[in-house]
Design an enzyme around this catalytic site. Structure first.
Site, short mmCIF file in Angstrom:
data_model
loop_
_atom_site.label_atom_id
_atom_site.label_comp_id
_atom_site.label_asym_id
_atom_site.label_seq_id
_atom_site.Cartn_x
_atom_site.Cartn_y
_atom_site.Cartn_z
N LYS A 34 9.29 18.46 -27.42
CA LYS A 34 9.88 18.50 -28.63
C LYS A 34 9.37 17.67 -29.62
O LYS A 34 8.53 17.03 -29.67
CB LYS A 34 11.35 17.87 -28.40
N TYR A 72 18.49 28.68 -28.53
CA TYR A 72 19.56 27.81 -28.07
C TYR A 72 21.03 28.39 -28.27
O TYR A 72 22.13 27.84 -28.21
CB TYR A 72 19.72 26.44 -28.78
N PHE A 78 27.10 19.87 -31.30
CA PHE A 78 25.68 19.54 -31.33
C PHE A 78 24.67 20.63 -31.91
O PHE A 78 23.57 20.48 -32.11
CB PHE A 78 25.35 18.46 -30.52
N ARG A 134 13.56 19.28 -13.71
CA ARG A 134 14.83 18.54 -14.05
C ARG A 134 14.75 17.27 -13.44
O ARG A 134 15.17 16.01 -14.17
CB ARG A 134 15.96 19.15 -13.99
N ARG A 165 11.55 11.48 -19.80
CA ARG A 165 12.46 11.22 -20.87
C ARG A 165 12.69 9.58 -21.11
O ARG A 165 13.10 9.44 -22.03
CB ARG A 165 13.68 11.74 -20.51
N ASN A 211 15.09 14.01 -26.77
CA ASN A 211 14.84 13.69 -25.44
C ASN A 211 13.44 14.11 -24.85
O ASN A 211 13.40 14.48 -23.71
CB ASN A 211 15.86 13.68 -24.44
N HIS A 268 12.45 19.63 -23.09
CA HIS A 268 13.26 20.53 -22.55
C HIS A 268 12.91 21.15 -21.35
O HIS A 268 11.69 21.11 -20.85
CB HIS A 268 13.30 21.79 -23.55
N GLU A 297 14.06 32.40 -21.00
CA GLU A 297 13.23 31.49 -22.09
C GLU A 297 11.78 31.93 -22.02
O GLU A 297 11.12 31.58 -22.94
CB GLU A 297 13.60 30.22 -21.42
P1 CMP Z 1 17.75 20.60 -23.64
O1 CMP Z 1 17.13 20.37 -22.30
O2 CMP Z 1 16.88 20.90 -24.54
O3 CMP Z 1 18.84 21.43 -23.70
C1 CMP Z 1 19.93 21.43 -24.48
C2 CMP Z 1 20.02 20.09 -25.40
O4 CMP Z 1 21.05 19.95 -26.32
C3 CMP Z 1 19.47 18.91 -24.52
O5 CMP Z 1 18.36 19.00 -24.18
C4 CMP Z 1 19.81 17.59 -25.69
O6 CMP Z 1 18.56 17.51 -26.29
C5 CMP Z 1 20.68 18.29 -26.63
N1 CMP Z 1 22.26 17.78 -26.35
C6 CMP Z 1 23.09 17.79 -25.32
N2 CMP Z 1 23.95 17.15 -25.73
C7 CMP Z 1 23.98 16.43 -27.10
C8 CMP Z 1 24.63 15.72 -27.74
N3 CMP Z 1 25.83 15.44 -27.46
N4 CMP Z 1 24.13 15.59 -29.14
C9 CMP Z 1 23.08 16.31 -29.41
N5 CMP Z 1 22.32 16.99 -28.67
C10 CMP Z 1 22.60 17.06 -27.43
#
Ligand code: CMP
Length: 139
Positions: A11, A51, A59, A87, A104, A114, A117, A128
């Site tokens: 990211k 997304y 969010f 994961r 992470r 984080n 992804h 994806e």
């Molecule tokens: P990712 O694996 O990219 O998939 C969806 C993303 O949404 C997740 O990682 C987080 O970075 C993001 N995400 C999930 N929950 C929240 C939240 N409460 N606020 C902001 N970002 C979020």
């Protein structure tokens, strides 16, 4: 039966902080093979499409603006049971809750930022992967 590939992204914050190299080393150490990879910046519209599954979440706006805020690395990784393996390897979605030594924990800064992804199912790994890569970009 579990699939053998997952779509991952490094990211924007992790890229900005210079963590592409360390994260690539972790990918290799974890036994993941690279089938496809590119360095690019998503437009806001592309991030929204990627997304779309989260479009009703509070969010969504923050997430898609962040993911289009700078360059990312996207890659298809291959391993046994790749979605779950990745994961487990990267740690919990929130870096604060991720196990020591996970990607992470080491390179993430917050729930949104984080570091990486990973696809959450084989079905989404397929969708994806097709979002980023054509057949001729996979090796
Ligand atoms: P990712 O694996 O990219 O998939 C969806 C993303 O949404 C997740 O990682 C987080 O970075 C993001 N995400 C999930 N929950 C929240 C939240 N409460 N606020 C902001 N970002 C979020």
């Amino acid at each position: 039966m579990s699939g053998n590939k997952t779509l991952i992204m490094i990211k924007p914050t992790a890229v900005r902080k210079g963590f592409i190299g360390p994260i690539m080393a972790k990918i290799s150490e974890g036994g993941f093979k690279i089938q496809a990879m590119k360095y690019m910046q998503l437009t806001l519209e592309q991030a929204q499409a990627f997304y779309a599954i989260h479009k009703d979440r509070p969010f969504y706006g923050e997430l898609t603006e962040f993911m289009s805020s700078g360059p990312i690395v996207a890659a298809i990784l291959v391993n046994d049971n790749a979605v779950e393996a990745w994961r487990n390897y990267i740690g919990a979605t929130n870096p604060a809750e991720a196990d020591e030594g996970t990607i992470r924990k080491l390179y993430g800064t917050s729930l949104g930022e984080n570091a990486v992804h990973g696809s959450d199912s084989d079905e989404n790994a397929e969708i994806e992967s097709n979002f980023f890569f054509s057949a001729t970009e996979r090796f």
